[in-house]
Design a protein around this motif. Sequence first.
Motif, PDB file in Angstrom:
ATOM      1  N   ALA A   1       0.788  -1.238   0.000  1.00 58.23           N
ATOM      2  CA  ALA A   1       0.000   0.000   0.000  1.00 58.23           C
ATOM      3  C   ALA A   1       0.820   1.288   0.000  1.00 58.23           C
ATOM      4  N   PRO A   2       1.933   1.356   0.754  1.00 59.72           N
ATOM      5  CA  PRO A   2       2.672   2.624   0.719  1.00 59.72           C
ATOM      6  C   PRO A   2       3.194   2.993  -0.665  1.00 59.72           C
ATOM      7  N   SER A   3       3.500   1.979  -1.504  1.00 60.43           N
ATOM      8  CA  SER A   3       4.047   2.280  -2.825  1.00 60.43           C
ATOM      9  C   SER A   3       3.722   1.178  -3.835  1.00 60.43           C
ATOM     10  N   PRO A   4       2.472   1.128  -4.329  1.00 58.11           N
ATOM     11  CA  PRO A   4       2.133   0.087  -5.310  1.00 58.11           C
ATOM     12  C   PRO A   4       2.905   0.232  -6.616  1.00 58.11           C
ATOM     13  N   VAL A   5       3.428   1.412  -6.889  1.00 59.12           N
ATOM     14  CA  VAL A   5       4.192   1.640  -8.113  1.00 59.12           C
ATOM     15  C   VAL A   5       5.477   0.806  -8.102  1.00 59.12           C
ATOM     16  N   ARG A   6       5.980   0.466  -6.904  1.00 62.79           N
ATOM     17  CA  ARG A   6       7.179  -0.382  -6.799  1.00 62.79           C
ATOM     18  C   ARG A   6       6.968  -1.717  -7.506  1.00 62.79           C
ATOM     19  N   VAL A   7       5.772  -2.286  -7.351  1.00 61.64           N
ATOM     20  CA  VAL A   7       5.476  -3.577  -7.985  1.00 61.64           C
ATOM     21  C   VAL A   7       5.570  -3.433  -9.500  1.00 61.64           C
ATOM     22  N   ILE A   8       4.996  -2.362 -10.019  1.00 52.88           N
ATOM     23  CA  ILE A   8       5.039  -2.127 -11.471  1.00 52.88           C
ATOM     24  C   ILE A   8       6.476  -1.933 -11.931  1.00 52.88           C
ATOM     25  N   ARG A   9       7.254  -1.192 -11.183  1.00 58.95           N
ATOM     26  CA  ARG A   9       8.670  -0.977 -11.542  1.00 58.95           C
ATOM     27  C   ARG A   9       9.435  -2.292 -11.562  1.00 58.95           C
ATOM     28  N   LYS A  10       9.183  -3.133 -10.557  1.00 57.68           N
ATOM     29  CA  LYS A  10       9.890  -4.418 -10.503  1.00 57.68           C
ATOM     30  C   LYS A  10       9.520  -5.301 -11.688  1.00 57.68           C
ATOM     31  N   LEU A  11       8.222  -5.360 -12.009  1.00 59.91           N
ATOM     32  CA  LEU A  11       7.801  -6.164 -13.154  1.00 59.91           C
ATOM     33  C   LEU A  11       8.383  -5.606 -14.447  1.00 59.91           C
ATOM     34  N   ALA A  12       8.418  -4.285 -14.569  1.00 63.27           N
ATOM     35  CA  ALA A  12       9.004  -3.656 -15.763  1.00 63.27           C
ATOM     36  C   ALA A  12      10.494  -3.963 -15.859  1.00 63.27           C
ATOM     37  N   SER A  13      11.190  -3.990 -14.732  1.00 65.49           N
ATOM     38  CA  SER A  13      12.632  -4.287 -14.774  1.00 65.49           C
ATOM     39  C   SER A  13      12.872  -5.741 -15.158  1.00 65.49           C
ATOM     40  N   ILE A  14      11.985  -6.644 -14.712  1.00 65.30           N
ATOM     41  CA  ILE A  14      12.105  -8.050 -15.116  1.00 65.30           C
ATOM     42  C   ILE A  14      11.853  -8.178 -16.609  1.00 65.30           C
ATOM     43  N   GLU A  15      10.834  -7.475 -17.097  1.00 64.76           N
ATOM     44  CA  GLU A  15      10.536  -7.513 -18.526  1.00 64.76           C
ATOM     45  C   GLU A  15      11.712  -6.971 -19.329  1.00 64.76           C
ATOM     46  N   ALA A  16      12.362  -5.923 -18.813  1.00 65.28           N
ATOM     47  CA  ALA A  16      13.506  -5.332 -19.512  1.00 65.28           C
ATOM     48  C   ALA A  16      14.714  -6.269 -19.517  1.00 65.28           C
ATOM     49  N   SER A  17      14.747  -7.212 -18.584  1.00 61.32           N
ATOM     50  CA  SER A  17      15.895  -8.121 -18.509  1.00 61.32           C
ATOM     51  C   SER A  17      15.608  -9.461 -19.185  1.00 61.32           C
ATOM     52  N   LYS A  18      14.728  -9.466 -20.181  1.00 66.11           N
ATOM     53  CA  LYS A  18      14.386 -10.690 -20.906  1.00 66.11           C
ATOM     54  C   LYS A  18      15.628 -11.386 -21.451  1.00 66.11           C
ATOM     55  N   VAL A  19      16.522 -10.602 -22.007  1.00 64.11           N
ATOM     56  CA  VAL A  19      17.720 -11.178 -22.629  1.00 64.11           C
ATOM     57  C   VAL A  19      18.546 -11.934 -21.591  1.00 64.11           C
ATOM     58  N   SER A  20      18.706 -11.360 -20.404  1.00 63.58           N
ATOM     59  CA  SER A  20      19.504 -12.050 -19.389  1.00 63.58           C
ATOM     60  C   SER A  20      18.791 -13.306 -18.883  1.00 63.58           C
ATOM     61  N   LEU A  21      17.458 -13.306 -18.844  1.00 57.02           N
ATOM     62  CA  LEU A  21      16.716 -14.520 -18.473  1.00 57.02           C
ATOM     63  C   LEU A  21      16.972 -15.636 -19.481  1.00 57.02           C
ATOM     64  N   ILE A  22      16.966 -15.283 -20.742  1.00 57.99           N
ATOM     65  CA  ILE A  22      17.201 -16.266 -21.806  1.00 57.99           C
ATOM     66  C   ILE A  22      18.645 -16.764 -21.740  1.00 57.99           C
ATOM     67  N   GLU A  23      19.598 -15.847 -21.530  1.00 55.93           N
ATOM     68  CA  GLU A  23      21.008 -16.243 -21.428  1.00 55.93           C
ATOM     69  C   GLU A  23      21.239 -17.151 -20.221  1.00 55.93           C
ATOM     70  N   ARG A  24      20.571 -16.851 -19.112  1.00 53.99           N
ATOM     71  CA  ARG A  24      20.719 -17.666 -17.902  1.00 53.99           C
ATOM     72  C   ARG A  24      20.182 -19.076 -18.140  1.00 53.99           C
ATOM     73  N   ALA A  25      19.038 -19.189 -18.809  1.00 55.81           N
ATOM     74  CA  ALA A  25      18.482 -20.517 -19.118  1.00 55.81           C
ATOM     75  C   ALA A  25      19.448 -21.298 -20.004  1.00 55.81           C
ATOM     76  N   ALA A  26      20.048 -20.638 -20.978  1.00 48.70           N
ATOM     77  CA  ALA A  26      21.008 -21.291 -21.873  1.00 48.70           C
ATOM     78  C   ALA A  26      22.223 -21.779 -21.091  1.00 48.70           C
ATOM     79  N   ALA A  27      22.698 -20.946 -20.167  1.00 47.38           N
ATOM     80  CA  ALA A  27      23.847 -21.334 -19.347  1.00 47.38           C
ATOM     81  C   ALA A  27      23.476 -22.505 -18.434  1.00 47.38           C
ATOM     82  N   ASP A  28      22.282 -22.473 -17.842  1.00 51.62           N
ATOM     83  CA  ASP A  28      21.829 -23.568 -16.970  1.00 51.62           C
ATOM     84  C   ASP A  28      21.794 -24.894 -17.712  1.00 51.62           C
ATOM     85  N   LEU A  29      21.456 -24.836 -18.993  1.00 49.09           N
ATOM     86  CA  LEU A  29      21.361 -26.054 -19.797  1.00 49.09           C
ATOM     87  C   LEU A  29      22.694 -26.453 -20.419  1.00 49.09           C
ATOM     88  N   GLY A  30      23.716 -25.609 -20.271  1.00 52.49           N
ATOM     89  CA  GLY A  30      25.029 -25.911 -20.835  1.00 52.49           C
ATOM     90  C   GLY A  30      25.052 -25.876 -22.353  1.00 52.49           C
TER      91      GLY A  30
END
Length: 182
Positions: free
Chosen positions: A39-68
């Motif tokens: 409640a004090p800052s619901p915009v934080r949730v939106i910012r966090k989700l936006a930052s995760i969305e912006a890091s799509k490339v690193s999520l894909i790279e991490r999955a590739a590294a996990d799979l070798g």
Amino acid sequence: RERAVKEGEAMNGARMHTGALVFMDALGFKGLWARPDVAPSPVRVIRKLASIEASKVSLIERAAADLGLSARMRRELASSAQITFFSDTVVLTVTDRMGPLLLPKATRSAARQRRLVWPGPALTLITACALARNLIHILGAMRPTLAMRGCMVWGKFAVNRSFLIGPAVDEAADAAGLADAA
């Protein structure tokens, strides 16, 4: 008159592909803004989700590294995987164009090594699982925690930025609702 869309055929810039589609949504997102820890800052949730969305490339790279995956396979994954956010819903797609993967397989004798082949569809599904796992881990670790539910399907779909269409999309949307009572 309706006409079936064939694989690879263009639909307003998007092409119909076959592959894995993961459909996930956040549990408890409705009313999240009113929770005491948000409640004090619901915009934080939106910012966090936006930052995760912006890091799509690193999520894909991490999955590739996990799979070798090799460098060539990593490039293939980068071009075949897509992560799309719609508010509290995430859709991950991995098209089946990665080809087979050869992995070392240990035998009883360390001197003898055989190769295990993962066919393209199996690798595509395993990669989609790795992407989903990494995303669930990130969302579960953030504050406030977002627990996810959803499903994975195999089928035909077309993706163009935030637009998804195809039988796999319909099947995933229907199957994701089955977990409502769980």
